[in-house]
Design a protein around this motif. Structure first.
Motif: not given
Lengths: 111, 122
Positions: B1-10, B24-26
């Motif tokens: 599965x194509x997936x994008x996961x953001x992080x680092x906000x705050x 990114x993955x997939x």
């Protein structure tokens, strides 16, 4: 203020047909750049709906269709359903900005 | 599965810095341009920045040019956005999205990550 103009809102009853316009200029849509459409449910990330003016990604119902003419493009939704209630955005490329641009967004309300 | 996961906000103070990441993955990450798009609360999508598949080309909108830096690490399948001199009007949900090719003006964006919220306040 975006270089791609969309109506702030449109509405229709279930089963009806609605269209959402995206008006640009000679530096974007009129420069033969493709127009793409996204929809965004409340609190969710945008999802691709139409690419390359009139192509549907797999999984998008054929109730959704896109067209482009001159400096404008349109998204048509037939057989309106309650789950179509969302925000809709057009997107293209602009030579004056030398970059990608989104329309101002249109909120679709299903009455 | 194509997936994008953001992080680092705050939460960050005006004038401060923050680095966002997008894992990114997939899919073959190194074959696609990547993009950042943001959305202020209750507002429309706003295009922010792009980077070509090999990192050789970048683009910044006028509103962030000179303050933000986009980069990528193809060995880690990760996209970054280094944000500096943050202002109140930078407060938004930041989405990463995959471009439809390595680098082309007719790129569309698919898929999108779930977004990460950046709050700028003292």
């Amino acid at each position: 203020q975006s270089v791609l103009t969309q109506p702030p809102s449109v509405s229709g009853a279930p089963g009806q047909r609605v269209t959402i316009s995206c008006t640009g200029s000679s530096s974007n849509i009129g420069a033969r750049y493709d127009v793409h459409w996204y929809h965004q449910l409340p609190g969710r990330a945008p999802k691709l709906l139409i690419y390359g003016n009139n192509n549907r990604p797999s999984g998008v119902p054929d109730r959704f269709s896109g067209s482009k003419s001159g400096t404008s493009a349109s998204l048509a939704i037939t057989g309106l359903q309650p789950e179509d209630e969302a925000d809709y955005y057009c997107q293209s490329y602009d030579d004056s900005l030398s970059g990608w641009v989104f329309g101002e967004g249109t909120k679709l309300t299903v009455l | 599965e194509v997936q994008l996961v953001e992080s680092g906000g705050g939460l960050v103070q005006p004038g401060g810095s923050l680095r966002l990441s997008c894992a990114a993955s997939g899919f073959t990450f190194s074959s696609y341009a990547m993009h950042w798009v943001r959305q202020a609360p209750g507002k429309a999508l706003e295009y922010v920045s792009a980077i070509s598949s090999n990192g050789g080309y970048t683009y910044y909108s006028n509103s962030v040019n000179g303050r933000f830096t986009i980069s990528r690490d193809n060995s880690k399948n990760t996209l970054y956005l280094q944000m500096g001199s943050l202002r109140g009007d930078d407060m938004a949900v930041y989405y990463c999205a995959r471009g439809s090719s390595s680098w082309a003006r007719n790129n569309w964006f698919d898929p999108w990550g779930q977004g990460t919220l950046v709050t700028v306040s003292s």
